[in-house]
Write a protein that holds these residues in place. Structure first.
Motif, PDB file in Angstrom:
ATOM      1  N   THR A   3     -10.643   5.438 -69.568  1.00  0.00           N
ATOM      2  CA  THR A   3      -9.736   6.574 -69.713  1.00  0.00           C
ATOM      3  C   THR A   3      -8.518   6.413 -68.810  1.00  0.00           C
ATOM      4  O   THR A   3      -7.389   6.679 -69.223  1.00  0.00           O
ATOM      5  CB  THR A   3     -10.473   7.887 -69.375  1.00  0.00           C
ATOM      6  OG1 THR A   3     -11.623   7.986 -70.208  1.00  0.00           O
ATOM      7  CG2 THR A   3      -9.593   9.089 -69.591  1.00  0.00           C
ATOM      8  N   THR A   4      -8.735   5.980 -67.582  1.00  0.00           N
ATOM      9  CA  THR A   4      -7.623   5.764 -66.662  1.00  0.00           C
ATOM     10  C   THR A   4      -6.702   4.663 -67.176  1.00  0.00           C
ATOM     11  O   THR A   4      -5.479   4.790 -67.132  1.00  0.00           O
ATOM     12  CB  THR A   4      -8.151   5.402 -65.259  1.00  0.00           C
ATOM     13  OG1 THR A   4      -9.018   6.447 -64.811  1.00  0.00           O
ATOM     14  CG2 THR A   4      -7.019   5.213 -64.271  1.00  0.00           C
ATOM     15  N   TRP A   5      -7.266   3.590 -67.708  1.00  0.00           N
ATOM     16  CA  TRP A   5      -6.474   2.505 -68.262  1.00  0.00           C
ATOM     17  C   TRP A   5      -5.616   3.001 -69.428  1.00  0.00           C
ATOM     18  O   TRP A   5      -4.437   2.661 -69.537  1.00  0.00           O
ATOM     19  CB  TRP A   5      -7.383   1.375 -68.710  1.00  0.00           C
ATOM     20  CG  TRP A   5      -6.653   0.272 -69.414  1.00  0.00           C
ATOM     21  CD1 TRP A   5      -5.852  -0.676 -68.849  1.00  0.00           C
ATOM     22  CD2 TRP A   5      -6.632   0.031 -70.815  1.00  0.00           C
ATOM     23  NE1 TRP A   5      -5.348  -1.502 -69.831  1.00  0.00           N
ATOM     24  CE2 TRP A   5      -5.807  -1.091 -71.049  1.00  0.00           C
ATOM     25  CE3 TRP A   5      -7.241   0.649 -71.896  1.00  0.00           C
ATOM     26  CZ2 TRP A   5      -5.576  -1.594 -72.318  1.00  0.00           C
ATOM     27  CZ3 TRP A   5      -7.009   0.145 -73.165  1.00  0.00           C
ATOM     28  CH2 TRP A   5      -6.178  -0.965 -73.358  1.00  0.00           C
TER      29      TRP A   5
ATOM     30  N   ASN B 277      -0.313   4.314 -71.688  1.00  0.00           N
ATOM     31  CA  ASN B 277       0.505   5.180 -72.527  1.00  0.00           C
ATOM     32  C   ASN B 277       1.449   6.074 -71.736  1.00  0.00           C
ATOM     33  O   ASN B 277       2.110   6.937 -72.314  1.00  0.00           O
ATOM     34  CB  ASN B 277      -0.391   6.022 -73.433  1.00  0.00           C
ATOM     35  CG  ASN B 277      -1.125   5.160 -74.435  1.00  0.00           C
ATOM     36  OD1 ASN B 277      -0.512   4.360 -75.118  1.00  0.00           O
ATOM     37  ND2 ASN B 277      -2.430   5.303 -74.506  1.00  0.00           N
ATOM     38  N   GLY B 278       1.518   5.901 -70.434  1.00  0.00           N
ATOM     39  CA  GLY B 278       2.504   6.612 -69.629  1.00  0.00           C
ATOM     40  C   GLY B 278       2.118   8.015 -69.212  1.00  0.00           C
ATOM     41  O   GLY B 278       2.978   8.780 -68.782  1.00  0.00           O
ATOM     42  N   TYR B 279       0.876   8.390 -69.347  1.00  0.00           N
ATOM     43  CA  TYR B 279       0.454   9.717 -68.903  1.00  0.00           C
ATOM     44  C   TYR B 279       0.255   9.715 -67.390  1.00  0.00           C
ATOM     45  O   TYR B 279      -0.111   8.704 -66.808  1.00  0.00           O
ATOM     46  CB  TYR B 279      -0.854  10.134 -69.583  1.00  0.00           C
ATOM     47  CG  TYR B 279      -0.681  10.461 -71.038  1.00  0.00           C
ATOM     48  CD1 TYR B 279      -0.201  11.696 -71.433  1.00  0.00           C
ATOM     49  CD2 TYR B 279      -0.985   9.536 -72.018  1.00  0.00           C
ATOM     50  CE1 TYR B 279      -0.038  12.005 -72.762  1.00  0.00           C
ATOM     51  CE2 TYR B 279      -0.816   9.825 -73.358  1.00  0.00           C
ATOM     52  CZ  TYR B 279      -0.347  11.070 -73.721  1.00  0.00           C
ATOM     53  OH  TYR B 279      -0.182  11.370 -75.040  1.00  0.00           O
ATOM     54  N   PRO B 280       0.463  10.856 -66.759  1.00  0.00           N
ATOM     55  CA  PRO B 280       0.254  10.894 -65.307  1.00  0.00           C
ATOM     56  C   PRO B 280      -1.234  10.818 -64.966  1.00  0.00           C
ATOM     57  O   PRO B 280      -2.082  11.253 -65.738  1.00  0.00           O
ATOM     58  CB  PRO B 280       0.839  12.250 -64.902  1.00  0.00           C
ATOM     59  CG  PRO B 280       0.728  13.087 -66.126  1.00  0.00           C
ATOM     60  CD  PRO B 280       0.925  12.138 -67.283  1.00  0.00           C
TER      61      PRO B 280
ATOM     62  N   ALA C 172      -1.153  16.413 -61.086  1.00  0.00           N
ATOM     63  CA  ALA C 172      -0.641  15.200 -61.706  1.00  0.00           C
ATOM     64  C   ALA C 172       0.053  14.326 -60.667  1.00  0.00           C
ATOM     65  O   ALA C 172       0.805  14.813 -59.833  1.00  0.00           O
ATOM     66  CB  ALA C 172       0.335  15.558 -62.818  1.00  0.00           C
ATOM     67  N   VAL C 173      -0.219  13.033 -60.716  1.00  0.00           N
ATOM     68  CA  VAL C 173       0.400  12.074 -59.819  1.00  0.00           C
ATOM     69  C   VAL C 173       1.273  11.174 -60.683  1.00  0.00           C
ATOM     70  O   VAL C 173       0.779  10.382 -61.475  1.00  0.00           O
ATOM     71  CB  VAL C 173      -0.654  11.234 -59.070  1.00  0.00           C
ATOM     72  CG1 VAL C 173       0.006  10.197 -58.190  1.00  0.00           C
ATOM     73  CG2 VAL C 173      -1.561  12.134 -58.261  1.00  0.00           C
ATOM     74  N   TYR C 174       2.584  11.338 -60.572  1.00  0.00           N
ATOM     75  CA  TYR C 174       3.524  10.537 -61.339  1.00  0.00           C
ATOM     76  C   TYR C 174       3.931   9.318 -60.532  1.00  0.00           C
ATOM     77  O   TYR C 174       3.998   9.372 -59.311  1.00  0.00           O
ATOM     78  CB  TYR C 174       4.768  11.356 -61.689  1.00  0.00           C
ATOM     79  CG  TYR C 174       4.490  12.459 -62.667  1.00  0.00           C
ATOM     80  CD1 TYR C 174       4.518  12.202 -64.030  1.00  0.00           C
ATOM     81  CD2 TYR C 174       4.202  13.745 -62.238  1.00  0.00           C
ATOM     82  CE1 TYR C 174       4.262  13.214 -64.939  1.00  0.00           C
ATOM     83  CE2 TYR C 174       3.940  14.757 -63.139  1.00  0.00           C
ATOM     84  CZ  TYR C 174       3.981  14.483 -64.490  1.00  0.00           C
ATOM     85  OH  TYR C 174       3.719  15.481 -65.385  1.00  0.00           O
TER      86      TYR C 174
END
Length: 107
Positions: A29-31, A36-39, A47-49
């Motif tokens: 899920t993290t990968w 896909n550019g999600y935080p 959220a960590v951008y």
């Protein structure tokens, strides 16, 4: 062996499999989020951008300009293609009319 030891021996492999699958799912899920550019999520769910630098912002600006130029060029190519299609189809019908006119007997 006692009953507790037998129960532990029966449950341990299933618990280990569940634990491994849980960790593998979290990694997957993290990968997917990173790909896909999600935080990503922080320790408390915030959220960590990724940090944006001036260089990255300049790159985005240049890519946006290039994208606009390519879209404009694509529009002109579409217009040219429409003209070429019209010429090809009009020339073909005009040519067939001229051939038919030549086949008619001259009076």
């Amino acid at each position: 062996m006692t009953m507790n030891a037998e129960l532990l021996n029966a449950i341990a492999p299933a618990a280990a499999i569940i634990g491994v699958l849980t960790v593998a799912g979290w990694v997957f899920t993290t990968w997917l989020r990173v790909k896909n550019g999600y935080p990503l999520d922080g320790a408390w769910g915030q959220a960590v951008y990724p940090k944006t630098s001036d260089e990255a912002m300049e790159r985005v600006k240049l890519l946006s300009q290039e994208n606009a130029q390519l879209r404009a060029e694509l529009g002109s190519v579409k217009d040219r293609l429409a003209v070429v299609e019209r010429i090809v189809t009009d020339e073909g019908s005009r040519l067939s009319h001229e051939i038919e006119a030549l086949r008619r007997p001259a009076n």
